[in-house]
Scaffold this motif. Structure first.
Motif, mmCIF file in Angstrom:
data_model
loop_
_atom_site.group_PDB
_atom_site.id
_atom_site.type_symbol
_atom_site.label_atom_id
_atom_site.label_comp_id
_atom_site.label_asym_id
_atom_site.label_seq_id
_atom_site.Cartn_x
_atom_site.Cartn_y
_atom_site.Cartn_z
ATOM 1 N N HIS A 1 -8.948 -0.910 -9.423
ATOM 2 C CA HIS A 1 -7.907 -1.217 -8.431
ATOM 3 C C HIS A 1 -6.857 -0.107 -8.470
ATOM 4 O O HIS A 1 -6.542 0.408 -9.533
ATOM 5 N N PHE A 2 -6.347 0.245 -7.323
ATOM 6 C CA PHE A 2 -5.157 1.088 -7.272
ATOM 7 C C PHE A 2 -4.385 0.737 -6.016
ATOM 8 O O PHE A 2 -4.905 0.124 -5.086
ATOM 9 N N CYS A 3 -3.119 1.090 -6.041
ATOM 10 C CA CYS A 3 -2.220 0.735 -4.953
ATOM 11 C C CYS A 3 -1.369 1.958 -4.600
ATOM 12 O O CYS A 3 -0.876 2.647 -5.491
ATOM 13 N N ILE A 4 -1.213 2.185 -3.312
ATOM 14 C CA ILE A 4 -0.366 3.265 -2.823
ATOM 15 C C ILE A 4 0.802 2.647 -2.075
ATOM 16 O O ILE A 4 0.603 1.781 -1.222
ATOM 17 N N GLU A 5 2.009 3.063 -2.422
ATOM 18 C CA GLU A 5 3.203 2.593 -1.711
ATOM 19 C C GLU A 5 3.601 3.621 -0.669
ATOM 20 O O GLU A 5 3.538 4.826 -0.916
ATOM 21 N N LEU A 6 4.027 3.130 0.470
ATOM 22 C CA LEU A 6 4.400 3.991 1.578
ATOM 23 C C LEU A 6 5.518 3.313 2.357
ATOM 24 O O LEU A 6 5.471 2.101 2.573
ATOM 25 N N SER A 7 6.520 4.081 2.751
ATOM 26 C CA SER A 7 7.593 3.546 3.580
ATOM 27 C C SER A 7 7.617 4.278 4.899
ATOM 28 O O SER A 7 7.371 5.487 4.952
#
Length: 181
Positions: free
Chosen positions: A128-134
């Motif tokens: 699992h991995f997660c990318i944060e983006l605004s």
């Protein structure tokens, strides 16, 4: 680019709010919704000031942003919304994508968490991995006002990259601007 055109292309990496290249350009572009990474009014004004300083008198500034989707922005931040299954090019494994979002209507910022879950058991890829983006959310009349305030005229505002009109169903807003006279 073909060899003969490469000499006409110069890529500079830097902060779009603070650059000085000591020359003017006939075309300045800010593609792929990059303008949405200007999170504050001051960021936008600073960027447009830099563009204005570098745009030739008859030059064109082109940029795109996503059209606000009120249904999307109103989604629950506690729920993950499913995406697609795809093959990750770096890990050579299939992942299932899902997305969470939290929209701040005061700051007009949409925080996104892009979750990737491994869908194969025999791979040594990360499970699992997660990318944060605004993204800063811009509304059409707001952008037009910011452009005018910063010394630009809007030549065209399109709803897609094929020259289609801007409508309420458009996914993107593509602005073509010039210096105000």
């Amino acid at each position: 680019l073909p060899k003969g055109r490469r000499d006409h292309f110069h890529l500079v990496r830097g902060d779009m709010r603070d650059f000085a290249l000591a020359r003017k350009f006939d075309l300045i572009s800010c593609p792929f919704n990059a303008f949405q990474h200007l999170y504050t009014h001051d960021d936008v004004v600073r960027c447009l000031g830099r563009v204005k300083e570098h745009l030739a008198p008859e030059g064109v500034f082109i940029f795109d942003v996503l059209m606000p989707d009120l249904e999307y922005l109103s989604r629950s931040p506690l729920k993950r919304f499913p995406g697609v299954r795809f093959k990750h090019p770096r890990f050579d494994a299939h992942y299932t994508y899902s997305e969470q979002t939290a929209y701040d209507p005061i700051k007009q910022l949409n925080q996104m968490w892009l979750h990737y879950d491994l869908s194969e058991t025999d791979k040594t890829a990360p499970p699992h991995f997660c990318i944060e983006l605004s993204h800063r959310v811009f509304f059409p009349q707001e952008i037009i006002a910011l452009l005018r305030f910063s010394g630009f005229s809007v030549l065209q505002c399109l709803g897609d990259f094929d020259g289609g009109p801007l409508t309420g169903e458009s996914e993107s807003m593509v602005f073509m601007c010039c210096l105000a006279s």
